[in-house]
Motif scaffolding. Structure first.
Motif, mmCIF file in Angstrom:
data_model
loop_
_atom_site.group_PDB
_atom_site.id
_atom_site.type_symbol
_atom_site.label_atom_id
_atom_site.label_comp_id
_atom_site.label_asym_id
_atom_site.label_seq_id
_atom_site.Cartn_x
_atom_site.Cartn_y
_atom_site.Cartn_z
ATOM 1 N N ALA A 112 0.699 -1.137 0.232
ATOM 2 C CA ALA A 112 0.070 0.170 -0.074
ATOM 3 C C ALA A 112 0.993 1.113 0.116
ATOM 4 O O ALA A 112 0.561 2.279 -0.674
ATOM 5 N N ALA A 113 1.740 1.368 0.909
ATOM 6 C CA ALA A 113 2.800 2.286 0.877
ATOM 7 C C ALA A 113 3.389 2.622 -0.733
ATOM 8 O O ALA A 113 3.888 3.697 -0.972
ATOM 9 N N ALA A 114 3.848 1.531 -1.177
ATOM 10 C CA ALA A 114 4.469 1.477 -2.489
ATOM 11 C C ALA A 114 3.492 2.299 -3.529
ATOM 12 O O ALA A 114 3.957 3.125 -4.313
ATOM 13 N N ILE A 115 2.217 1.902 -3.313
ATOM 14 C CA ILE A 115 1.204 2.472 -4.548
ATOM 15 C C ILE A 115 1.033 3.965 -4.009
ATOM 16 O O ILE A 115 1.050 4.734 -4.856
ATOM 17 N N ILE A 116 0.964 4.449 -2.639
ATOM 18 C CA ILE A 116 0.545 5.641 -2.361
ATOM 19 C C ILE A 116 1.858 6.509 -2.583
ATOM 20 O O ILE A 116 1.911 7.507 -3.028
ATOM 21 N N GLY A 117 3.049 6.089 -2.397
ATOM 22 C CA GLY A 117 4.196 6.716 -2.649
ATOM 23 C C GLY A 117 4.951 6.871 -3.706
ATOM 24 O O GLY A 117 5.722 7.946 -4.108
ATOM 25 N N THR A 118 4.542 6.028 -4.945
ATOM 26 C CA THR A 118 5.152 6.186 -6.107
ATOM 27 C C THR A 118 5.004 7.417 -6.962
ATOM 28 O O THR A 118 5.752 7.870 -7.387
ATOM 29 N N PRO A 119 3.676 7.830 -7.040
ATOM 30 C CA PRO A 119 3.546 9.163 -7.563
ATOM 31 C C PRO A 119 4.082 10.395 -6.892
ATOM 32 O O PRO A 119 4.455 11.231 -7.402
ATOM 33 N N ILE A 120 4.377 10.223 -5.542
ATOM 34 C CA ILE A 120 4.744 11.464 -4.646
ATOM 35 C C ILE A 120 6.271 11.264 -4.941
ATOM 36 O O ILE A 120 6.757 12.384 -4.888
ATOM 37 N N ALA A 121 6.707 10.100 -4.953
ATOM 38 C CA ALA A 121 8.372 10.100 -5.020
ATOM 39 C C ALA A 121 8.627 10.644 -6.548
ATOM 40 O O ALA A 121 9.399 11.449 -6.728
ATOM 41 N N LEU A 122 7.881 10.432 -7.700
ATOM 42 C CA LEU A 122 7.929 11.225 -8.866
ATOM 43 C C LEU A 122 7.914 12.507 -8.887
ATOM 44 O O LEU A 122 8.459 13.324 -9.601
ATOM 45 N N MET A 123 6.790 13.055 -8.046
ATOM 46 C CA MET A 123 6.546 14.408 -8.065
ATOM 47 C C MET A 123 7.708 15.199 -7.185
ATOM 48 O O MET A 123 8.161 16.347 -7.505
ATOM 49 N N LEU A 124 8.168 14.411 -6.011
ATOM 50 C CA LEU A 124 9.442 15.043 -5.384
ATOM 51 C C LEU A 124 10.463 15.192 -6.213
ATOM 52 O O LEU A 124 11.117 16.354 -6.290
ATOM 53 N N ALA A 125 10.845 14.224 -7.092
ATOM 54 C CA ALA A 125 12.161 14.378 -7.724
ATOM 55 C C ALA A 125 11.913 15.463 -8.953
ATOM 56 O O ALA A 125 12.772 16.028 -9.318
ATOM 57 N N HIS A 126 10.691 15.602 -9.396
ATOM 58 C CA HIS A 126 10.364 16.589 -10.414
ATOM 59 C C HIS A 126 10.513 17.751 -10.003
ATOM 60 O O HIS A 126 11.198 18.878 -10.560
ATOM 61 N N GLN A 127 10.024 18.080 -8.815
ATOM 62 C CA GLN A 127 9.948 19.490 -8.306
ATOM 63 C C GLN A 127 11.418 19.860 -7.667
ATOM 64 O O GLN A 127 11.634 21.011 -7.251
ATOM 65 N N THR A 128 12.173 18.879 -7.095
ATOM 66 C CA THR A 128 13.555 19.037 -6.499
ATOM 67 C C THR A 128 14.635 19.103 -7.501
ATOM 68 O O THR A 128 15.686 19.553 -7.263
ATOM 69 N N GLY A 129 14.390 18.738 -8.613
ATOM 70 C CA GLY A 129 15.217 18.537 -9.841
ATOM 71 C C GLY A 129 16.324 17.279 -9.515
ATOM 72 O O GLY A 129 17.562 17.066 -10.172
ATOM 73 N N ALA A 130 15.780 16.437 -8.628
ATOM 74 C CA ALA A 130 16.612 15.260 -8.604
ATOM 75 C C ALA A 130 16.239 14.158 -9.504
ATOM 76 O O ALA A 130 15.272 14.103 -9.928
ATOM 77 N N ASP A 131 17.283 13.026 -9.698
ATOM 78 C CA ASP A 131 17.036 11.769 -10.586
ATOM 79 C C ASP A 131 15.707 11.253 -9.920
ATOM 80 O O ASP A 131 15.617 10.918 -8.781
ATOM 81 N N GLN A 132 15.022 10.756 -10.639
ATOM 82 C CA GLN A 132 13.678 10.018 -10.516
ATOM 83 C C GLN A 132 13.903 8.795 -9.896
ATOM 84 O O GLN A 132 13.444 8.274 -9.039
ATOM 85 N N ARG A 133 15.098 7.940 -10.425
ATOM 86 C CA ARG A 133 15.509 6.812 -10.100
ATOM 87 C C ARG A 133 15.781 6.769 -8.482
ATOM 88 O O ARG A 133 15.589 5.732 -7.747
ATOM 89 N N THR A 134 16.554 7.806 -7.889
ATOM 90 C CA THR A 134 16.948 8.158 -6.721
ATOM 91 C C THR A 134 15.762 7.742 -5.634
ATOM 92 O O THR A 134 15.718 6.977 -4.839
ATOM 93 N N PHE A 135 14.770 8.695 -5.865
ATOM 94 C CA PHE A 135 13.522 8.570 -5.051
ATOM 95 C C PHE A 135 12.573 7.159 -5.255
ATOM 96 O O PHE A 135 12.202 6.891 -4.275
#
Length: 417
Positions: A112-135
């Motif tokens: 469940a955490a994986a499902i909730i967190g995946t879009p958030i990980a991608l949004m955080l990577a986009h907004q912080t300029g970090a590599d998506q793969r790291t998040f």
């Protein structure tokens, strides 16, 4: 070598080398093909295949998947990401993200955490300029480690708790595993934050649209009901009550508000991660056929008598999870155990969980994160990239956990080294 063992080896080998296969071939395709071959050849009968599926686990996963998707469809995931990116520093955002989703995993399961967190990980990577793969990798690591602490943190812990051999499951799991969880989570967050590369994400456009078509209170109510039902069930088990209920049923009750009152319920249902649910069903069939063939029993031979020894369990759990993934490994292990002791069961739970921090296929939550990210157009995390970042975490965290469980067992039994 039995046919079921050959098919199992072929399935997990293809998953391991998927980065070199055509991009249209997904992990769930491979697992489903393996299950189909076993049924089509008569290696496992349809009835035996159905019996091999743990429907309690499937109901739980369907329900928490529904809750996780509803959080996204109602824009709540976007709000969480917006709050976390307020830290501005990518490294701090990463650490806060890992801590939050380790807690979510402990309460709502790693899947469940994986499902909730995946879009958030991608949004955080986009907004912080970090590599998506790291998040994305950080999410895989956080939900794996965080899920180790509780009996409902992941499907393999759920299987162990449902065996009826763990007294007061919530209390027992926390007592044995909270210390290594905290140590491993802190060390992993530090390791990944140091390896973070701040750059422009390479992936194409991702599905980041902020949708607010539905109503937010039903999914928030669903989470509250799930937490209450899981807590009540744990209290009942701790007090030795004869009354109880399967966690799959609890999760199904909890997700009812989503399907009864949420305006986005049809979109939530249609966009549910059906491929991953199919993956789980197929996985149960593949491992069920393998267990039914007797191949594992023959391979183990006399060593089966030592499966209730914590160090033996640690070794089989760690290496076996790399071949079969940790959920089916635990499912098979419990059916082969000659006896049940709490320290050994906690070793099985801890090491099989942390073994997920090695390869993509080692944990189903890894599969969920990367398949979901792929569907959202994110940069692909290859088998090799995943292993380079995660393998050191898996080895060190497993060593810490084994050492702690052995130390605690010795302390409780009055042994001295």
């Amino acid at each position: 070598m039995s046919f079921s063992l050959a098919v199992s080896i072929a399935v997990f080998t293809l998953i391991a080398i998927r980065e070199w296969l055509p991009s249209f071939l997904k992990i769930w395709h491979v697992m489903t093909a393996g299950a189909f071959v076993l049924i089509a050849t008569g290696t496992i009968t349809p009835k035996t295949a159905l019996d091999a599926i743990d429907w309690n686990v499937m109901l739980y996963l369907f329900s928490v998947f529904s809750i996780g998707r509803a959080l996204y469809e109602n824009g709540i995931s976007h709000r969480i990401a917006g709050w976390m990116v307020g830290w501005r520093t990518p490294g701090v955002s990463l650490v806060a993200f890992m801590m939050l989703f380790a807690l979510v995993a402990a309460i709502l399961t790693n899947d469940a955490a994986a499902i909730i967190g995946t879009p958030i990980a991608l949004m955080l990577a986009h907004q912080t300029g970090a590599d998506q793969r790291t998040f994305l990798i950080a999410l895989c690591v956080a939900v794996t480690i965080g899920s180790m602490t509780t009996p409902i943190g992941n499907p393999q812990n759920l299987l162990i708790a449902a065996s009826g051999e763990v007294p007061a499951p919530m209390v027992t799991f926390v007592h044995w595993l909270i210390v290594p969880t905290l140590i491993c989570l802190g060390g992993s967050a530090l390791w990944l934050s140091k390896r973070m590369v701040v750059t422009t994400p390479e992936g194409g456009s991702t599905d980041m649209t902020d949708t607010t078509e539905g109503t937010q209170w039903p999914v928030l109510l669903a989470i509250a009901v799930l937490v209450v039902l899981v807590t009540v069930e744990s209290i009942l088990a701790a007090t030795g009550s004869d009354f109880g209920y399967p966690l799959g049923v609890a999760a199904a009750i909890a997700c009812l508000p989503v399907y009864l009152f949420d305006g986005a319920r049809m979109r939530t249902f249609v966009r549910l991660d059906w491929p991953t649910l199919v993956f789980f069903v197929s996985m149960f069939i593949v491992t069920g056929a393998l267990l039914d063939s007797g191949s594992l029993q023959s391979i183990l031979g006399e060593e089966r008598e030592h499966m209730n020894e914590p160090l033996v369990t640690a070794g089989i759990s760690f290496f076996g999870s790399q071949i079969f993934s940790n959920v089916p490994l635990v499912d098979m292990y419990l059916k082969l155990l000659p006896s049940f002791e709490v320290p050994n069961l906690m070793m099985l739970a801890g090491v099989s969980t942390l073994a997920g921090n090695v390869f993509i296929i080692s944990a189903a939550s890894n599969v969920i994160v990367l398949q979901m990210a792929d569907r959202m157009g994110a940069t692909e995390v290859t088998f090799t990239q995943f292993m380079k970042d995660v393998l050191p975490i898996g080895i060190v965290s497993t060593g810490v956990t084994i050492g702690w469980i052995l130390l605690l067992e010795a302390h409780l039994s009055g042994k001295t080294f």
